[in-house]
Scaffold this motif. Structure first.
Motif: not given
Length: 132
Positions: A6, A9-11, A13-14, A82
């Motif tokens: 998680y 993917e959500h921290f 990578k961005p 984010l």
């Protein structure tokens, strides 16, 4: 979904934290710097932190700079949001013990950790339970 997946993917990578990982994979191990004992030749073994979410990220200095910039830009990095600014503010606000109302900087759960070193104060979010 696993916690590590998680966060990737959500921290990671961005935030363009391409080297960041919570796990010691063969790829991560190739990039790690070794820490040596006082004799200068005996390396310390890799230390796995049991609660990875409390700070067990392996990442390059460049990737960690992106992480710091994410906080400085109050939840975004170069226009990619984010978290809301209010979420960052909440992470930096100590509220979990009565001492917070008296100006305490530490407590149980989420709080803003402060370590004083001479005239400097190093601060950061933490999820430990101890008080200053």
């Amino acid at each position: 979904m696993r916690f590590e997946d998680y966060v990737t993917e959500h921290f990671f990578k961005p935030l363009r934290m391409d080297t960041a990982s919570y796990l010691l994979t063969s790829e991560v191990e190739q990039r790690l710097t070794k820490l040596y004992r006082a004799d200068g030749s005996t390396p310390y073994p890799y230390w796995h932190i049991a609660y990875r979410s409390t700070g067990a990220v392996n990442a390059s200095a460049k990737d960690m700079a992106n992480y710091v910039r994410f906080y400085l830009q109050r939840g975004s990095l170069d226009g990619t949001r984010l978290l809301q600014s209010s979420s960052i503010e909440r992470m930096e606000t100590t509220e979990t013990l009565p001492s917070a109302k008296l100006g305490g900087v530490a407590g149980y759960g989420l709080y803003n950790d402060a370590i004083f070193e001479g005239p400097l104060c190093f601060a950061g979010m933490a999820a430990r339970s101890w008080a200053v």
